[in-house]
Design a protein around this motif. Structure first.
Motif, mmCIF file in Angstrom:
data_model
loop_
_atom_site.group_PDB
_atom_site.id
_atom_site.type_symbol
_atom_site.label_atom_id
_atom_site.label_comp_id
_atom_site.label_asym_id
_atom_site.label_seq_id
_atom_site.Cartn_x
_atom_site.Cartn_y
_atom_site.Cartn_z
ATOM 1 N N LEU A 230 0.798 -1.239 0.056
ATOM 2 C CA LEU A 230 0.058 -0.134 -0.115
ATOM 3 C C LEU A 230 1.092 1.431 0.359
ATOM 4 C CD1 LEU A 230 -3.005 -1.014 2.580
ATOM 5 C CD2 LEU A 230 -3.208 -0.582 0.002
ATOM 6 N N ARG A 231 1.767 1.314 0.441
ATOM 7 C CA ARG A 231 2.794 2.090 1.121
ATOM 8 C C ARG A 231 3.251 2.307 -0.672
ATOM 9 N NH1 ARG A 231 6.673 0.630 4.377
ATOM 10 N NH2 ARG A 231 5.380 -0.371 5.841
ATOM 11 N N ARG A 232 3.848 1.381 -1.082
ATOM 12 C CA ARG A 232 4.399 1.678 -2.596
ATOM 13 C C ARG A 232 3.018 2.621 -3.721
ATOM 14 N NH1 ARG A 232 6.263 0.650 -6.435
ATOM 15 N NH2 ARG A 232 7.214 -0.474 -7.624
ATOM 16 N N GLU B 193 9.432 -4.035 -4.070
ATOM 17 C CA GLU B 193 11.159 -3.554 -4.991
ATOM 18 C C GLU B 193 10.358 -1.276 -5.127
ATOM 19 O OE1 GLU B 193 12.874 -5.752 -7.613
ATOM 20 O OE2 GLU B 193 13.072 -7.437 -5.983
ATOM 21 N N THR B 194 11.001 -1.086 -4.458
ATOM 22 C CA THR B 194 11.161 0.384 -5.683
ATOM 23 C C THR B 194 12.603 0.461 -5.859
ATOM 24 O OG1 THR B 194 13.004 1.368 -3.371
ATOM 25 C CG2 THR B 194 10.307 0.907 -3.300
ATOM 26 N N ASN B 195 12.284 1.648 -7.011
ATOM 27 C CA ASN B 195 12.880 1.978 -7.871
ATOM 28 C C ASN B 195 13.077 2.682 -7.969
ATOM 29 O OD1 ASN B 195 11.658 -0.671 -9.788
ATOM 30 N ND2 ASN B 195 10.237 0.755 -10.812
ATOM 31 N N ASP B 196 14.780 2.781 -7.899
ATOM 32 C CA ASP B 196 16.151 3.736 -7.633
ATOM 33 C C ASP B 196 16.467 4.561 -8.458
ATOM 34 O OD1 ASP B 196 17.736 5.460 -6.605
ATOM 35 O OD2 ASP B 196 19.071 4.260 -5.443
ATOM 36 N N PRO B 197 16.210 5.800 -8.822
ATOM 37 C CA PRO B 197 16.486 5.981 -10.244
ATOM 38 C C PRO B 197 18.061 6.363 -10.527
ATOM 39 C CG PRO B 197 15.420 7.505 -9.270
ATOM 40 C CD PRO B 197 14.713 6.349 -8.275
ATOM 41 N N ALA B 198 18.456 7.383 -8.954
ATOM 42 C CA ALA B 198 19.737 7.143 -9.459
ATOM 43 C C ALA B 198 20.908 5.794 -9.730
ATOM 44 C CB ALA B 198 20.626 7.629 -7.939
ATOM 45 N N GLN B 199 20.253 4.985 -8.882
ATOM 46 C CA GLN B 199 21.265 3.593 -8.882
ATOM 47 C C GLN B 199 20.760 2.877 -10.754
ATOM 48 O OE1 GLN B 199 23.230 2.141 -5.941
ATOM 49 N NE2 GLN B 199 23.614 1.120 -7.847
ATOM 50 N N GLU B 200 20.184 2.958 -11.161
ATOM 51 C CA GLU B 200 20.003 2.625 -11.635
ATOM 52 C C GLU B 200 20.549 3.201 -13.337
ATOM 53 O OE1 GLU B 200 15.972 2.219 -15.620
ATOM 54 O OE2 GLU B 200 15.799 2.023 -13.858
ATOM 55 N N LEU B 201 21.012 4.599 -12.874
ATOM 56 C CA LEU B 201 21.751 6.070 -14.080
ATOM 57 C C LEU B 201 23.312 5.200 -13.707
ATOM 58 C CD1 LEU B 201 22.100 7.908 -15.826
ATOM 59 C CD2 LEU B 201 22.033 9.318 -13.734
ATOM 60 N N ALA C 186 11.969 10.830 -12.304
ATOM 61 C CA ALA C 186 12.524 10.667 -10.525
ATOM 62 C C ALA C 186 13.299 10.677 -10.137
ATOM 63 C CB ALA C 186 12.408 8.851 -11.534
ATOM 64 N N LEU C 187 14.388 11.071 -11.254
ATOM 65 C CA LEU C 187 15.191 11.673 -10.321
ATOM 66 C C LEU C 187 15.356 13.086 -9.564
ATOM 67 C CD1 LEU C 187 18.064 11.116 -13.998
ATOM 68 C CD2 LEU C 187 18.378 10.213 -10.498
ATOM 69 N N LEU C 188 13.988 14.416 -10.163
ATOM 70 C CA LEU C 188 13.874 14.951 -9.857
ATOM 71 C C LEU C 188 12.999 15.026 -8.361
ATOM 72 C CD1 LEU C 188 12.960 17.461 -13.013
ATOM 73 C CD2 LEU C 188 14.801 17.927 -11.487
ATOM 74 N N ALA C 189 12.303 14.461 -8.412
ATOM 75 C CA ALA C 189 11.256 13.740 -7.270
ATOM 76 C C ALA C 189 12.540 13.515 -6.126
ATOM 77 C CB ALA C 189 10.754 12.572 -7.567
ATOM 78 N N ALA C 190 13.491 12.289 -6.317
ATOM 79 C CA ALA C 190 14.248 11.435 -5.620
ATOM 80 C C ALA C 190 15.689 13.042 -4.881
ATOM 81 C CB ALA C 190 15.541 11.285 -6.269
#
Length: 152
Positions: A44-46, A83-91, A145-149
């Motif tokens: 639910l949080r995700r 799982e949460t997607n981490d845009p920084a880790q993906e980049l 996603a990076l801007l949101a982070a």
């Protein structure tokens, strides 16, 4: 897509647009036996973070039309819904792949940019965008996603 199907299932099954948390947890954990009660709370949080549902006055409302989602017969959500997607880790992964260097080298270069060029006044996701531009690695799809982070 699996997250959207998982979120849509109880709303579609009950034909409701709003449900309390205990109803949703019951559906996921006890009725369907898809996950534990703790995992249902994480789900639910995700889903809230992904903008699929909204909680208002203790009632979760779906932010899309669940009737447009097909829940396949025998559907069972994959573990990826937690799982949460981490845009920084993906980049970082994209830069690693493009350059053919270890991840530690990319992280070290990112930290060097933050410290040496910006005196610590730049956040890591922004430094990663600079590295992506430097090495001509596509990052445009991760921009939002990076801007949101950065805003967190």
């Amino acid at each position: 897509m699996t997250l959207q199907i998982t979120v849509a299932a109880p709303f579609k099954h009950t034909r409701k647009m709003g449900m309390r948390k205990n109803e949703l947890v019951y559906y996921y954990a006890l009725d369907r036996k898809w996950m534990s009660t703790d995992q249902a709370a994480v789900l639910l949080r995700r889903a809230e973070e992904a903008g699929l549902i909204r909680q208002e006055n203790g009632v979760f409302s779906v932010l899309f039309d669940p009737s447009t989602v097909t829940v396949p017969i025998g559907f069972r959500p994959a573990s990826a819904v937690f799982e949460t997607n981490d845009p920084a880790q993906e980049l970082i992964g994209r830069i690693v792949k493009a350059r053919g260097v270890p991840e530690t080298d990319v992280v070290a270069e990112m930290n060097g940019i933050v410290r040496e060029q910006f005196d610590g006044n730049l956040l890591p996701p922004a430094a990663l965008v600079l590295l992506a531009k430097k090495y001509q690695v596509p990052y445009e799809d991760l921009r939002d996603a990076l801007l949101a982070a950065l805003r967190k």
